[in-house]
Design a protein around this motif. Structure first.
Motif, short mmCIF file in Angstrom:
data_model
loop_
_atom_site.label_atom_id
_atom_site.label_comp_id
_atom_site.label_asym_id
_atom_site.label_seq_id
_atom_site.Cartn_x
_atom_site.Cartn_y
_atom_site.Cartn_z
N ASP A 441 10.06 -7.07 0.76
CA ASP A 441 9.76 -8.50 0.96
C ASP A 441 8.94 -8.75 2.22
OD1 ASP A 441 11.15 -9.08 -1.31
OD2 ASP A 441 12.99 -9.72 -0.30
N VAL A 442 8.82 -7.75 3.08
CA VAL A 442 8.11 -7.95 4.35
C VAL A 442 6.65 -8.29 4.12
CG1 VAL A 442 7.33 -6.78 6.45
CG2 VAL A 442 9.69 -6.50 5.68
N ILE A 443 6.01 -7.62 3.17
CA ILE A 443 4.59 -7.87 2.90
C ILE A 443 4.37 -9.33 2.51
CG2 ILE A 443 2.59 -7.15 1.58
CD1 ILE A 443 3.73 -5.01 3.44
N GLY A 444 5.27 -9.85 1.68
CA GLY A 444 5.18 -11.25 1.29
C GLY A 444 5.33 -12.20 2.46
N ARG A 445 6.21 -11.86 3.42
CA ARG A 445 6.38 -12.71 4.61
C ARG A 445 5.10 -12.79 5.41
NH1 ARG A 445 8.45 -15.83 6.79
NH2 ARG A 445 9.50 -15.04 8.64
N PHE A 446 4.41 -11.66 5.58
CA PHE A 446 3.16 -11.69 6.34
C PHE A 446 2.07 -12.42 5.56
CE2 PHE A 446 5.24 -8.69 9.04
CZ PHE A 446 4.57 -8.74 10.24
N SER A 447 2.07 -12.30 4.24
CA SER A 447 1.09 -13.04 3.43
C SER A 447 1.29 -14.53 3.58
CB SER A 447 1.22 -12.64 1.96
OG SER A 447 0.91 -11.27 1.79
N ASN A 448 2.56 -14.96 3.63
CA ASN A 448 2.84 -16.38 3.82
C ASN A 448 2.40 -16.87 5.19
OD1 ASN A 448 4.02 -16.54 1.28
ND2 ASN A 448 6.10 -16.18 2.04
N MET A 449 2.31 -15.97 6.16
CA MET A 449 1.84 -16.33 7.49
C MET A 449 0.32 -16.30 7.59
SD MET A 449 4.51 -14.37 10.02
CE MET A 449 6.29 -14.47 9.79
N GLY A 450 -0.33 -15.94 6.51
CA GLY A 450 -1.79 -15.94 6.50
C GLY A 450 -2.43 -14.69 7.05
N VAL A 451 -1.67 -13.59 7.16
CA VAL A 451 -2.24 -12.34 7.67
C VAL A 451 -2.97 -11.63 6.54
CG1 VAL A 451 -1.70 -10.10 8.69
CG2 VAL A 451 -0.40 -12.13 9.38
N ASP A 452 -4.19 -11.17 6.83
CA ASP A 452 -4.97 -10.45 5.83
C ASP A 452 -4.24 -9.19 5.40
OD1 ASP A 452 -7.51 -9.76 4.40
OD2 ASP A 452 -7.42 -8.09 5.83
N SER A 453 -4.05 -9.03 4.09
CA SER A 453 -3.24 -7.92 3.58
C SER A 453 -3.88 -6.57 3.92
CB SER A 453 -3.05 -8.04 2.07
OG SER A 453 -4.31 -8.04 1.40
N TYR A 454 -5.22 -6.48 3.89
CA TYR A 454 -5.87 -5.21 4.20
C TYR A 454 -5.61 -4.81 5.64
CZ TYR A 454 -9.36 -1.55 4.64
OH TYR A 454 -9.97 -0.34 4.87
N SER A 455 -5.72 -5.77 6.57
CA SER A 455 -5.47 -5.47 7.99
C SER A 455 -4.02 -5.07 8.22
CB SER A 455 -5.81 -6.70 8.85
OG SER A 455 -7.17 -7.04 8.73
N LEU A 456 -3.10 -5.78 7.56
CA LEU A 456 -1.68 -5.46 7.72
C LEU A 456 -1.38 -4.05 7.23
CD1 LEU A 456 1.28 -6.21 8.31
CD2 LEU A 456 1.41 -7.15 6.00
N VAL A 457 -1.88 -3.69 6.05
CA VAL A 457 -1.61 -2.38 5.48
C VAL A 457 -2.23 -1.28 6.35
CG1 VAL A 457 -2.09 -0.88 3.51
CG2 VAL A 457 -1.35 -3.25 3.14
N ALA A 458 -3.42 -1.55 6.90
CA ALA A 458 -4.07 -0.56 7.76
C ALA A 458 -3.28 -0.32 9.04
CB ALA A 458 -5.49 -1.02 8.09
N ALA A 459 -2.60 -1.37 9.52
CA ALA A 459 -1.85 -1.24 10.78
C ALA A 459 -0.47 -0.64 10.58
CB ALA A 459 -1.72 -2.62 11.44
N LEU A 460 0.13 -0.88 9.41
CA LEU A 460 1.51 -0.47 9.18
C LEU A 460 1.69 1.05 9.17
CD1 LEU A 460 3.01 -2.80 6.40
CD2 LEU A 460 3.90 -2.44 8.71
N THR A 461 2.73 1.50 9.87
CA THR A 461 3.13 2.90 9.79
C THR A 461 4.48 3.06 9.09
OG1 THR A 461 4.14 2.77 11.99
CG2 THR A 461 1.85 3.54 11.86
N GLY A 462 5.29 2.01 9.10
CA GLY A 462 6.58 2.08 8.43
C GLY A 462 7.34 0.78 8.52
N ILE A 463 8.25 0.58 7.56
CA ILE A 463 9.11 -0.61 7.53
C ILE A 463 10.54 -0.15 7.36
CG2 ILE A 463 9.54 -2.85 6.45
CD1 ILE A 463 6.79 -2.65 5.13
N MET A 464 11.44 -0.81 8.07
CA MET A 464 12.85 -0.46 8.00
C MET A 464 13.67 -1.73 7.90
SD MET A 464 15.08 1.49 10.92
CE MET A 464 16.86 1.30 11.00
N ALA A 465 14.65 -1.75 6.99
CA ALA A 465 15.59 -2.86 6.88
C ALA A 465 16.98 -2.34 7.21
CB ALA A 465 15.57 -3.45 5.47
N GLN A 466 17.79 -3.13 7.91
CA GLN A 466 19.11 -2.66 8.28
C GLN A 466 20.14 -3.79 8.25
OE1 GLN A 466 18.05 -1.47 12.53
NE2 GLN A 466 20.08 -2.36 12.87
#
Length: 582
Positions: A441-466
């Motif tokens: 669901d994290v990707i959707g949260r950033f999309s709702n904030m207006g962050v470009d999906s290509y830039s986000l994916v290029a920056a991401l190294t990992g996601i963790m939920a706890q």
């Protein structure tokens, strides 16, 4: 009448007894009271308890060790905790069913570590003669065991139990920069409202609560603590005047407007307890019955010592999770996201990761709201929205401060999200948190904030939920065979396992009747490799992302929670409370 040394026996005593008497006379004249036992034990080359017995015989008293002291119930109604602490003595009586054969259950015990302090002894004797005349047995213990007796009794005390609520006019008091909190200051407070609030804070800190809730319902004040992540009702006061006075007192401490009751207010204050400063973050919220108050406890100094040695190995994560965090945090650049609800341990996880990479070779800067714990060698910046220092503005300034690693306490808005992504794309390692239900669901949260999906994916190294789940109390948990309903919440492969045993929470004094004691972390991780980046850029459906992750060994939060159940650390009821049934 206070007892005196049995010096009259010296003339006919044995040589050994005369030696003891001479040594004790020397100690009384030249050795501090707290060192009497140790000094005599060293002189005679005997054990501490042997020396204690000699002192007790010398003064006509009874010697007790720590195991005996644990069977004594102090009577703080007769002599208050503060007086006992001040005068170096305790009045008490044997606990029921202790098995102690030589003590009369009706007798009162006077326990002290300083038999030569006659003024103190006479004060306790006068108190007994006035309020509870009965036979008094005098007991001598070491100073260390005396402190153990007081500290053990204090742990079982609730300052709130001594508070009497009456309808009185509010006595507004000026808030000081730091509120001094102790049993002595609480007992010395005459105003019932101030005493109730101070007692509530004191008890919450002693129990290790993370939050305090003052809730108003139908003219009744409900006081609750959040313990191990769950709210527990502590006290109920059916007095609407007291309700208003309590909230006003909290507003005074937090420097808020006591006349404003129509809009939410936020503030903070600080208390001093046991030589450490503790911050409280305050939220005041109006409702139809009045105002609710929630206080978040931030005990920085207490936990800072733990964080000096905090590593991922000190947390309860599985080895695969720790490997993922270490691999992601040791990269030279990129964006590591940790997601979860408030109070799920996200900050602790990020601090553990930062502690491991904090070698002094990199400039590490954090911006947080608030700074929950202080880390040595790390530049930590507190958000101050009143002065215009927001996450976004602070993050821009950090990028001009030559950082290598950056931690953003939380991404709340589009501007902060955009800057964090750009920082990760321009050679910085960024750690941050965001609120989402799971890693997908994290990707959707950033999309709702207006962050470009290509830039986000290029920056991401990992996601963790706890999440944090409560662990069963080791003293009262029971082994049970799973019911049919229990099996419906477990993997179908376990249905035919007749040897399967699960834990069931029962409740005892040790766990305050909840059946749980402490918490453990569960997590799911999603490494962002090239294949996952391709799927994210293509905006593949969640089902496709989950399938691809499963093929690479992905374990969900529910999988991690079930593993804790199977190893006997928690219960099915608890994981159903924290994670959705799949």
């Amino acid at each position: 009448m206070a007892y005196q040394p049995i010096a009259t026996r010296q003339a006919t005593a044995s040589p050994a007894t005369q030696q003891h008497g001479a040594l004790m006379a020397e100690a009384l004249s030249s050795v501090p009271a707290e060192q009497h036992v140790a000094w005599l034990a060293e002189k005679l080359n005997i054990s501490a308890y042997g020396a204690l017995t000699i002192w007790a015989n010398y003064f006509g008293m009874r010697a007790m060790d720590r195991s005996d002291i644990d069977q004594i119930e102090p009577d703080f109604e007769l002599a208050s905790f503060t007086e006992c602490q001040k005068r170096g003595g305790v009045l008490g009586h044997p606990k029921a069913n202790t098995g102690e054969q030589n003590l009369d259950a009706s007798a009162m015990l006077f326990i002290t570590y300083s038999p030569a302090a006659l003024d103190s002894q006479q004060w306790f004797e006068a108190l007994m003669e006035k309020h509870a005349p009965r036979r008094l047995t005098r007991v001598l213990v070491t100073q260390e065991d005396f402190r153990h007796c007081l500290s053990g009794a204090e742990e079982g005390m609730r300052a709130m139990d001594t508070v009497q609520i009456e309808s009185t006019e509010t006595d507004a008091q000026e808030a000081s920069s730091t509120l001094l909190l102790s049993m002595a200051t609480i007992e010395a407070t005459s105003n019932p409202t101030v005493r109730l609030v101070d007692s509530t804070l004191y008890d919450a800190l002693k129990l290790g609560a993370s939050d305090i809730h003052f809730e108003v319902q139908n003219k009744t004040l409900h006081i609750k603590y959040r313990l191990d992540g769950v709210l527990q009702s502590i006290k109920r006061i059916e007095n609407i005047e007291t309700t208003h006075q309590v909230v006003s007192r909290i507003k005074v401490l937090s420097d808020l407007d006591i006349s404003e009751r129509r809009i939410p207010q936020d503030g903070r204050f600080r208390v001093m307890l046991d030589q450490r400063e503790i911050d409280f973050r305050v939220s005041i919220m109006p409702n139809i019955s009045g105002e609710d108050a929630v206080l978040r406890i931030l005990d920085r100094k207490h936990l800072t010592g733990q964080f000096q040695s905090l590593t991922l190995d000190t947390l309860s994560f599985e080895d695969e999770v720790k490997f993922f965090i270490r691999q992601s945090s040791h990269l030279p650049y990129g964006l590591l996201l940790v997601t979860g609800p408030t109070g799920s341990g996200k900050t602790t996880t990020l601090y553990a990761a930062i502690s491991e990479i904090n070698t002094g070779l990199d400039k590490i800067v954090t911006i947080e709201d608030p700074i929950e714990y202080q880390l040595p060698g790390v530049l930590q910046i507190p958000v101050n929205e009143r002065k215009g220092l927001t996450f976004a503005k602070g993050l821009r300034s950090i990028l001009r401060h030559d950082p290598d690693k950056i931690m953003v306490g939380e991404i709340r808005d589009s501007e902060t999200a955009q800057i964090a992504v750009q920082a990760a794309l321009t050679g910085h390692q960024v750690f941050t948190t965001v609120h989402a239900n799971n890693v997908f669901d994290v990707i959707g949260r950033f999309s709702n904030m207006g962050v470009d999906s290509y830039s986000l994916v290029a920056a991401l190294t990992g996601i963790m939920a706890q999440r944090l789940v409560r662990t069963v109390c080791p003293r009262c948990a029971q082994d049970v065979a799973p019911s049919r309903e229990d099996l419906q919440h477990l993997p179908s492969s376990l249905a035919g396992n007749s040897a399967l045993r699960l834990k069931r929470a029962q409740g005892c004094e040790h766990c305050r009747g909840t059946g749980y004691k402490g918490r453990a972390a569960i997590a799911e991780t999603l490494p962002i490799d090239d294949e996952m980046k391709d799927l994210l850029v293509q905006q593949a459906p969640i089902s496709t992302l989950k399938r691809a992750a499963r093929e690479k060994g992905f374990h969900s939060l529910r999988d991690s929670a079930v593993a804790l159940v199977l190893c006997g650390k928690t219960t099915i009821d608890e994981i159903n409370r924290v994670t959705p049934v799949q």
